[in-house]
Design an enzyme around this catalytic site. Structure first.
Site, mmCIF file in Angstrom:
data_model
loop_
_atom_site.group_PDB
_atom_site.id
_atom_site.type_symbol
_atom_site.label_atom_id
_atom_site.label_comp_id
_atom_site.label_asym_id
_atom_site.label_seq_id
_atom_site.Cartn_x
_atom_site.Cartn_y
_atom_site.Cartn_z
ATOM 1 C CE LYS A 189 39.076 46.425 42.143
ATOM 2 N NZ LYS A 189 38.894 45.825 43.406
ATOM 3 C CB CYS B 119 45.160 30.965 37.482
ATOM 4 S SG CYS B 119 46.847 31.175 38.044
ATOM 5 C CD GLU C 42 50.034 36.426 33.670
ATOM 6 O OE1 GLU C 42 49.585 35.272 33.494
ATOM 7 O OE2 GLU C 42 51.125 36.800 33.236
ATOM 8 C CD GLU D 251 39.519 29.745 36.204
ATOM 9 O OE1 GLU D 251 38.918 30.817 36.022
ATOM 10 O OE2 GLU D 251 40.743 29.670 36.411
HETATM 11 P P1 NAD Z 1 37.676 38.826 38.949
HETATM 12 O O1 NAD Z 1 37.954 38.968 37.510
HETATM 13 O O2 NAD Z 1 36.283 38.691 39.393
HETATM 14 O O3 NAD Z 1 38.282 40.048 39.765
HETATM 15 C C1 NAD Z 1 39.653 40.386 39.680
HETATM 16 C C2 NAD Z 1 39.819 41.856 40.026
HETATM 17 O O4 NAD Z 1 39.221 42.651 38.995
HETATM 18 C C3 NAD Z 1 39.160 42.266 41.336
HETATM 19 O O5 NAD Z 1 40.013 43.170 42.002
HETATM 20 C C4 NAD Z 1 37.897 42.951 40.859
HETATM 21 O O6 NAD Z 1 37.375 43.887 41.764
HETATM 22 C C5 NAD Z 1 38.387 43.637 39.594
HETATM 23 N N1 NAD Z 1 37.342 44.018 38.638
HETATM 24 C C6 NAD Z 1 36.113 43.485 38.470
HETATM 25 N N2 NAD Z 1 35.453 44.117 37.470
HETATM 26 C C7 NAD Z 1 36.275 45.082 37.001
HETATM 27 C C8 NAD Z 1 36.194 46.054 35.951
HETATM 28 N N3 NAD Z 1 35.106 46.175 35.193
HETATM 29 N N4 NAD Z 1 37.240 46.857 35.727
HETATM 30 C C9 NAD Z 1 38.360 46.737 36.460
HETATM 31 N N5 NAD Z 1 38.506 45.858 37.461
HETATM 32 C C10 NAD Z 1 37.482 45.013 37.735
HETATM 33 O O7 NAD Z 1 38.545 37.553 39.432
HETATM 34 P P2 NAD Z 1 38.559 36.872 40.862
HETATM 35 O O8 NAD Z 1 37.296 36.100 41.035
HETATM 36 O O9 NAD Z 1 38.962 37.855 41.898
HETATM 37 O O10 NAD Z 1 39.784 35.861 40.705
HETATM 38 C C11 NAD Z 1 39.650 34.589 40.179
HETATM 39 C C12 NAD Z 1 40.106 34.554 38.744
HETATM 40 O O11 NAD Z 1 41.447 34.992 38.645
HETATM 41 C C13 NAD Z 1 40.096 33.172 38.154
HETATM 42 O O12 NAD Z 1 39.562 33.203 36.849
HETATM 43 C C14 NAD Z 1 41.566 32.798 38.096
HETATM 44 O O13 NAD Z 1 41.890 31.840 37.140
HETATM 45 C C15 NAD Z 1 42.207 34.098 37.830
HETATM 46 N N6 NAD Z 1 43.619 34.067 38.237
HETATM 47 C C16 NAD Z 1 44.585 34.092 37.271
HETATM 48 C C17 NAD Z 1 45.920 34.012 37.618
HETATM 49 C C18 NAD Z 1 47.017 34.037 36.568
HETATM 50 O O14 NAD Z 1 48.142 34.368 36.914
HETATM 51 N N7 NAD Z 1 46.758 33.706 35.327
HETATM 52 C C19 NAD Z 1 46.280 33.932 38.952
HETATM 53 C C20 NAD Z 1 45.275 33.929 39.909
HETATM 54 C C21 NAD Z 1 43.946 34.012 39.544
#
Ligand code: NAD
Length: 492
Positions: free
Chosen positions: A175, A284, A250, A385
């Protein structure tokens, strides 16, 4: 407008509701694609397809070497299509073409590396303490894996999960983020061409509550591998716990980039800029807290400002652009909100702090590279963040204070240390509580080197040999080679 359907059982399929949602180009602010809006019915279809492919048909019959060969072929196809896929990502998420081309050219290495690892997954023979028994272990795939990705670097981050999951023998349902789904849907077409059986890889696009949640909760999913925010990670962890599912999370970071007075300051300035303004700070691992030792604080700040002022903003499809737009409108608003928070907290704004209105930025969601100094580590701008081009400069006296500040945050993803003192480099690497420490460099990753977070930055590790264990479970097999079956009421 381009239309994208779901990908289930090896072919494009409409969503059960026939609804779709728009995907936007962050450089123009205009929609360019319609993405199928999946729901719980689509999730169920995709998970059942993945489960069928895991339990029957050709996939479980393949030898590990044959699985590895498929991954290798996939890597070759990604290499062939790297430029096309990079352009698609830029259009959808606004990251720079220079960065995306480099990323996509590197992505095949994950498929080669984990393809090579597929037939080196071994069990062991245990030299038991009991006579008359032979005991050995088998490493078996967990089953159907749910892969949930964020909007920054969609293909790279999905690859970190797909490659080890398939090498282990699992099947998957992906997804992608609702903000950047197109590249994943284009990419999965390559699985058929590489020769993967239908159902091994499936994609359901849509929103977190409509697709992500039912996917995590589906009883046939045995593992959730998630990259995204800590807030969503916490919810997923709770949902997965109800069914005792394995999770890899992650999550975000608030990484310290620490410059000592003895550092090579030319390198450190470049490292500070690359830590926060590369990818418009939407990584991230962003080095969003720049810790400067007192003696070089003013000089380094001046040099940093001079360099940041030269950053070229504009069309992310141009190889000359250095800072692109913010990927999503809500993220753009969030960056602006954090600038206001920092000002109210008393941080001193040295640069930027406002949307970019330069002509080359057009109608895109651009935010000026922003630098605050005089930040105290207790301020929200130092603890939370932002995920944008906003840097907080914090002054420190000595090693102990640098460590205290670096660790005084709930995250623990990455860090940078700039020093020419080898002893200090080792001491800092030992004392910083986070998953990655870069000494005299920043933002380096490899398929060979483990990546993941301490503390609220996550659970589990990606990349490197041991990443494959995230997708395996161990079975212990006992064979009686001649022991007497004695008193049935006593443990053997
Ligand atoms: P997000 O948590 O808003 O969304 C990530 C994914 O989760 C999306 O596909 C979203 O649709 C899905 N999602 C949302 N609610 C959900 C639920 N209840 N159940 C299951 N899936 C759900 O994050 P974002 O805004 O897309 O990305 C930015 C974040 O990602 C930042 O916090 C960043 O630090 C983190 N990030 C971490 C890494 C790492 O490797 N540690 C790498 C890249 C980004």
């Amino acid at each position: 407008m381009q239309d994208y359907a779901l990908f289930i059982e090896g072919r494009a399929q409409p969503s059960a509701s026939s609804e779709s949602f728009d995907s936007f180009n962050p450089f123009t602010g205009a929609p360019w694609a319609r993405i199928a809006r999946g729901n719980a019915d689509d999730v169920d279809r995709a998970v059942r397809a993945a489960h069928n492919a895991f339990t029957s048909g050709p996939w479980p019959q393949l030898t590990a070497s044959q699985r590895g060969l498929l991954l290798h072929k996939l890597g070759n196809l990604v290499a062939r299509d790297a430029v096309k896929l990079a352009q698609l990502e830029v259009r959808d998420n606004g990251k720079l073409i220079a960065e995306m081309q480099a990323q996509l050219a590197y992505v095949p290495q994950w498929y080669y590396y984990f393809g090579g690892l597929a037939d080196k997954i071994e069990g062991s023979a245990i030299p038991l303490d009991k006579k008359g028994y032979f005991n050995y272990t088998r490493s078996e795939p967990l089953g159907v894996v749910a892969i949930i990705t964020p909007w920054n670097s969609p293909l790279m981050l999905a690859t970190w999960k797909i490659a080890p999951a398939l090498a282990a023998g699992c099947t998957i349902v992906i997804k992608p983020s609702e903000f950047t789904s197109a590249s994943t849907l284009e990419f999965v077409k390559l699985f058929d061409e590489a020769g993967f059986p239908p159902g091994v890889v499936n994609v359901v696009t849509g929103f977190g509550s409509e697709v992500g949640q039912p996917l995590v909760e589906h009883p046939l999913v045995r593992k959730v591998s998630f990259t995204g925010s800590d807030a969503t990670g916490r919810i997923i962890n709770q949902q997965a716990a109800k069914h005792f599912k394995s999770v890899s999370l992650e999550l975000g970071g608030k990484s310290p980039n620490i410059v000592f007075a003895d550092a090579n300051l030319d390198d450190a300035v470049n490292g500070a800029v690359s830590g926060i303004f590369a990818a418009t700070g939407q990584t991230c691992i962003a080095g969003s807290r720049l810790l400067l030792q007192e003696k070089i604080h003013d000089e380094l700040t001046d040099r940093l400002l001079a360099l940041a002022r030269t950053a070229k903003m504009g069309d992310p499809q141009s190889m000359q652009t250095q800072v692109g737009p913010v990927t999503t409108r809500p993220q753009f608003d969030k960056v602006a909100a954090y600038v206001d928070i920092a000002k109210k907290e008393g941080a001193e704004l040295l640069l930027g702090g406002k949307p970019a209105t330069r002509p080359e930025c057009g109608s895109g969601w651009f935010f000026e590279p922003t630098i605050f100094s005089g930040v105290r580590n207790s301020m929200r701008i130092a603890q939370e963040e932002v995920f944008g081009p906003v840097l907080s400069i914090i002054k420190f006296k000595d090693e102990d204070e640098a460590i205290a500040i670096a660790n005084d945050v709930r995250f623990g993803l990455a860090s940078g240390v700039w020093t020419q003192d080898i002893g200090r480099a080792f001491r800092m690497a030992e004392r910083i509580q986070c998953g990655t420490v870069w000494i005299n460099t920043y933002r380096a990753v490899s398929y060979m080197s483990p990546f993941g977070g301490y503390k609220d930055s996550g659970i589990g590790r990606e990349n490197g040999i041991y990443a494959i264990n995230e997708y395996l479970q161990t079975k212990s097999v006992w064979i009686n080679t001649g022991a007497q079956t004695g008193n049935p009421f006593v443990m053997r």
